[in-house]
Design a protein around this motif. Structure first.
Motif, PDB file in Angstrom:
ATOM      1  N   LEU A   1      32.994  36.504  36.770  1.00  0.00           N
ATOM      2  CA  LEU A   1      31.953  35.508  36.999  1.00  0.00           C
ATOM      3  C   LEU A   1      31.197  35.187  35.716  1.00  0.00           C
ATOM      4  O   LEU A   1      30.939  34.019  35.393  1.00  0.00           O
ATOM      5  N   GLU A   2      30.812  36.200  34.981  1.00  0.00           N
ATOM      6  CA  GLU A   2      29.999  35.971  33.799  1.00  0.00           C
ATOM      7  C   GLU A   2      30.746  35.144  32.758  1.00  0.00           C
ATOM      8  O   GLU A   2      30.157  34.311  32.066  1.00  0.00           O
ATOM      9  N   ARG A   3      32.092  35.345  32.632  1.00  0.00           N
ATOM     10  CA  ARG A   3      32.876  34.574  31.679  1.00  0.00           C
ATOM     11  C   ARG A   3      32.974  33.111  32.106  1.00  0.00           C
ATOM     12  O   ARG A   3      32.971  32.210  31.269  1.00  0.00           O
ATOM     13  N   VAL A   4      33.053  32.888  33.400  1.00  0.00           N
ATOM     14  CA  VAL A   4      33.094  31.507  33.892  1.00  0.00           C
ATOM     15  C   VAL A   4      31.773  30.811  33.592  1.00  0.00           C
ATOM     16  O   VAL A   4      31.744  29.645  33.168  1.00  0.00           O
ATOM     17  N   LEU A   5      30.652  31.522  33.796  1.00  0.00           N
ATOM     18  CA  LEU A   5      29.350  30.939  33.497  1.00  0.00           C
ATOM     19  C   LEU A   5      29.240  30.576  32.020  1.00  0.00           C
ATOM     20  O   LEU A   5      28.665  29.552  31.645  1.00  0.00           O
TER      21      LEU A   5
ATOM     22  N   LYS B   1      42.871  35.509  35.588  1.00  0.00           N
ATOM     23  CA  LYS B   1      43.885  34.606  35.069  1.00  0.00           C
ATOM     24  C   LYS B   1      43.455  33.164  35.296  1.00  0.00           C
ATOM     25  O   LYS B   1      42.992  32.811  36.375  1.00  0.00           O
ATOM     26  N   ILE B   2      43.608  32.345  34.243  1.00  0.00           N
ATOM     27  CA  ILE B   2      43.425  30.907  34.352  1.00  0.00           C
ATOM     28  C   ILE B   2      44.756  30.254  33.992  1.00  0.00           C
ATOM     29  O   ILE B   2      45.309  30.509  32.917  1.00  0.00           O
ATOM     30  N   SER B   3      45.281  29.450  34.872  1.00  0.00           N
ATOM     31  CA  SER B   3      46.548  28.774  34.623  1.00  0.00           C
ATOM     32  C   SER B   3      46.372  27.271  34.802  1.00  0.00           C
ATOM     33  O   SER B   3      45.476  26.820  35.529  1.00  0.00           O
TER      34      SER B   3
ATOM     35  N   GLY C   1      31.274  39.948  39.547  1.00  0.00           N
ATOM     36  CA  GLY C   1      32.088  39.417  40.627  1.00  0.00           C
ATOM     37  C   GLY C   1      33.309  38.702  40.085  1.00  0.00           C
ATOM     38  O   GLY C   1      33.491  38.541  38.865  1.00  0.00           O
ATOM     39  N   ARG C   2      34.171  38.255  41.018  1.00  0.00           N
ATOM     40  CA  ARG C   2      35.410  37.572  40.671  1.00  0.00           C
ATOM     41  C   ARG C   2      35.460  36.225  41.390  1.00  0.00           C
ATOM     42  O   ARG C   2      35.095  36.116  42.564  1.00  0.00           O
ATOM     43  N   LEU C   3      35.920  35.206  40.656  1.00  0.00           N
ATOM     44  CA  LEU C   3      35.968  33.857  41.204  1.00  0.00           C
ATOM     45  C   LEU C   3      37.399  33.348  41.324  1.00  0.00           C
ATOM     46  O   LEU C   3      38.245  33.622  40.469  1.00  0.00           O
ATOM     47  N   ASP C   4      37.646  32.593  42.392  1.00  0.00           N
ATOM     48  CA  ASP C   4      38.917  31.896  42.602  1.00  0.00           C
ATOM     49  C   ASP C   4      38.622  30.426  42.849  1.00  0.00           C
ATOM     50  O   ASP C   4      37.553  30.063  43.335  1.00  0.00           O
ATOM     51  N   GLY C   5      39.616  29.593  42.512  1.00  0.00           N
ATOM     52  CA  GLY C   5      39.450  28.168  42.789  1.00  0.00           C
ATOM     53  C   GLY C   5      40.190  27.308  41.791  1.00  0.00           C
ATOM     54  O   GLY C   5      40.872  27.812  40.885  1.00  0.00           O
ATOM     55  N   THR C   6      40.070  26.002  41.949  1.00  0.00           N
ATOM     56  CA  THR C   6      40.786  25.047  41.103  1.00  0.00           C
ATOM     57  C   THR C   6      39.816  23.991  40.583  1.00  0.00           C
ATOM     58  O   THR C   6      38.973  23.489  41.336  1.00  0.00           O
TER      59      THR C   6
ATOM     60  N   SER D   1      35.385  36.170  45.556  1.00  0.00           N
ATOM     61  CA  SER D   1      36.272  36.824  46.523  1.00  0.00           C
ATOM     62  C   SER D   1      35.636  38.072  47.128  1.00  0.00           C
ATOM     63  O   SER D   1      36.035  38.511  48.210  1.00  0.00           O
ATOM     64  N   THR D   2      34.622  38.656  46.462  1.00  0.00           N
ATOM     65  CA  THR D   2      33.945  39.862  46.964  1.00  0.00           C
ATOM     66  C   THR D   2      32.452  39.743  46.656  1.00  0.00           C
ATOM     67  O   THR D   2      32.049  38.939  45.808  1.00  0.00           O
ATOM     68  N   PRO D   3      31.599  40.522  47.328  1.00  0.00           N
ATOM     69  CA  PRO D   3      30.166  40.515  47.004  1.00  0.00           C
ATOM     70  C   PRO D   3      29.922  40.955  45.566  1.00  0.00           C
ATOM     71  O   PRO D   3      30.749  41.631  44.946  1.00  0.00           O
ATOM     72  N   GLY D   4      28.747  40.584  45.043  1.00  0.00           N
ATOM     73  CA  GLY D   4      28.400  40.950  43.679  1.00  0.00           C
ATOM     74  C   GLY D   4      26.921  40.756  43.437  1.00  0.00           C
ATOM     75  O   GLY D   4      26.130  40.606  44.373  1.00  0.00           O
TER      76      GLY D   4
END
Length: 569
Positions: free
Chosen positions: A426-430, A400-402, A442-447, A467-470
């Motif tokens: 992760l890949e979508r953020v890249l 989710k991106i808010s 993997g999964r990313l969190d942050g602002t 949030s977890t290894p990948g």
């Protein structure tokens, strides 16, 4: 006197309560039997006469050219009547009928044709002052045919009225051409004086408009609007039940049903309104086919829309409470495909349109080169115009991106918000950051803080963490060139990054004042196939101008500004 016959007489005549006055001289009529008495006239014939008479509460005398016969108490007439006075020949009436002088009542078949109305000249109120409080200044022409009955205190028309290119302005719209016909009946009470001397002016006791079929043309509509229905006036208010239909190009249809009332004394009213479902298809039926103003703001769309609710007004102020239903709306922008829009939006203003807070729209969004994501927008449309984005969230890449609240205002084109990433792939953020040659799981969190001003995007120094290894795979050509060489350690490090199992991962974004951006990858982990899984700590800096993110943000703001400027128009 048994008979008087006068040909070509020109005189002023008055008829009132059993007495005829010609040229200021009283001429009593015979008894109700028609037999002349000592002072009465049994038969009075006026041929080719010009007779001018006044009717109570009409501002202009009536001039009758034709034939009039008085037989005892009966006054028969057949001729052409015109008004004179402030606006000569305001109305022409071809009338044939009878009037009982003693009873003060009568009836006539009439054909009425008005002089063309002009907003700076002749107006309906010049005919009947009672219309002055109910009708706006207008242009055009009206005519009517039917019967009229009267007593000393009332006039009852039963007419078919024709309108020809009648134009007028309301508080929020301009109507340039109203043409068609309707059936008019009712009761006009003439002025009276009570026993105490109190005067009551003329006023309509009731009016009924039925079998209406009228076509209206206004610049805000792409085609004439045909209105059918009925309306009734009583005690200072009118109740109506109308249906309007407009057929535009490509068989597009706008249908509106309205039932309500208007109080002329309070200049206020209300109506229940329903806009029937309109279906749209790209390459065919479009909103601009019905409302031209939308053509400059909306792209071609698919889907359907309808509306239902109430409209209240007071003077020139219109306050709607309409629920607009959008179903399966889809369209393309320059940088994204939008589909499956479903919403119920409540309108609290029409011109310009506005909404209460907390309106919700759901849709599917596919930015160029990225997968489809579910989008939820919570907003308020203000009259400024401006859009207050209260909440914006996208179910992006299984995460989710808010966005934090922000306002889109063409008068102040600056936006400040923060994107919150929650368990985003992760890949979508890249891909969103437009970093080539880097992939992973993997999964990313942050602002990430975003600021748009003067057509440019600025990103705050931000940090996204896994949030977890990948696994991270880097085949970036720039990285290979930077780390390449004969050094064995560097070569092993390059091999390790081809399939790197990270324990921790952080992506740090930074942007210099000149707009140059960079992405810092901070990794801890190993590659089981390199140096027996030896642990590595990497800090890898990649250059990026965040082109993809910039394009999406700026184009989205541009589309919003275009919609708002169209709203102003």
């Amino acid at each position: 006197m048994e008979k008087i016959e006068i040909q070509g007489m020109r005189a002023k005549i008055a008829i009132d309560r059993g007495q005829i006055t010609i040229g200021g001289h009283a001429l009593p009529v015979a008894s109700t039997s028609g037999t002349p008495d000592a002072a009465g006239v049994g038969l009075l014939v006026l041929s080719d006469a010009e007779i001018e008479t006044a009717i109570p509460d009409l501002p202009e005398p009536i001039r009758l050219v034709g034939r009039a016969v008085v037989t005892g108490p009966t006054f028969e007439f057949d001729g052409i009547a015109t008004t004179s006075g402030q606006h000569p020949s305001t109305v022409e009436i071809v009338a044939a009928g009878k009037h009982d002088i003693v009873a003060g009542s009568g009836a006539a078949n009439v054909t009425i044709k008005t002089k063309k109305f002009n907003r700076d000249g002749t107006q309906p109120k010049d005919l009947l002052p009672a219309l002055g409080t109910t009708l706006p200044p207008m242009d055009g022409q009206a005519s009517a045919a039917g019967t009229v009955q009267w007593t000393r205190s009332t006039i009852s028309p039963d007419l078919v009225v024709h309108l020809d290119r009648v134009g007028f302005d309301t508080g929020n719209a301009k109507v340039v051409d109203v043409s068609g016909e309707f059936h008019l009946s009712g009761l006009l009470r003439l002025p009276s004086v009570s026993a105490t001397g109190a005067q009551t002016p003329a006023d309509f006791d009731s009016i009924v408009v039925s079998d209406a079929s009228i076509t209206a043309v206004t610049p805000s509509l792409a085609a004439p609007l045909r209105v059918v229905g009925k309306a009734g006036y009583a005690s200072g208010s009118v109740k109506f039940d109308l249906a309007a239909k407009m057929s535009g190009p490509h068989e597009s249809v706008l249908e509106i049903v309205a039932t309500g009332a208007h109080d002329f004394n309070a200049s206020s009213g209300n109506s229940d309104v329903q806009v029937k479902t309109m279906k749209f298809h790209r390459g065919s039926k479009q909103p601009k086919d019905l409302l031209p103003g939308l053509g400059m703001t909306l792209p071609p769309i698919d889907g359907q829309a309808s509306a239902k609710g109430t409209v209240h007004w007071n003077g020139s102020t219109i306050v709607p409470d309409l629920l607009v239903r959008l179903e399966d709306i889809a369209f393309d922008t320059d940088n994204a495909k939008v589909s499956s829009i479903d919403a119920e939006i409540r309108l609290s203003g029409l011109v310009p349109p506005s909404t209460p807070p907390h309106q919700i729209v759901k849709a599917l969004l596919q930015p160029g080169g990225l997968p489809v994501s579910a989008l939820t927008l919570q907003f308020q449309l203000q009259t400024k115009p401006a859009i207050i984005v209260e909440a914006l969230a996208s179910e992006f890449a299984d995460g989710k991106i808010s966005a934090s609240p922000f306002t889109i205002d063409p008068a102040h084109p600056a936006i400040d918000t923060a994107l919150r990433f929650s368990a985003v792939n992760l890949e979508r953020v890249l891909g969103l950051l437009n970093i080539e040659g880097v992939a992973g799981t993997g999964r990313l969190d942050g602002t990430v803080g975003l600021h748009v001003s003067n057509g440019k995007l600025r990103i705050d120094d931000s940090r996204l963490t896994a949030s977890t290894p990948g696994i991270l795979r880097i085949s970036n050509r720039w990285l290979t060139e930077q780390l390449g060489g004969s050094n064995e350690t560097v070569r092993q490090a390059t091999l390790a990054l081809n399939n790197f199992y990270y324990d921790t991962l952080a992506i740090e974004l930074a942007q210099a004042k000149n707009g140059d951006g960079s992405v810092m990858l901070r990794l801890q982990g190993s590659n089981p196939a390199v140096l027996q899984g030896q642990k590595f700590n990497f800090n890898i800096k990649l250059e990026s101008n965040f082109d993809r993110l910039t394009e999406i943000a700026l184009r989205s703001v541009t589309v919003a500004h275009q919609l708002l400027r169209g709203k102003e128009r």
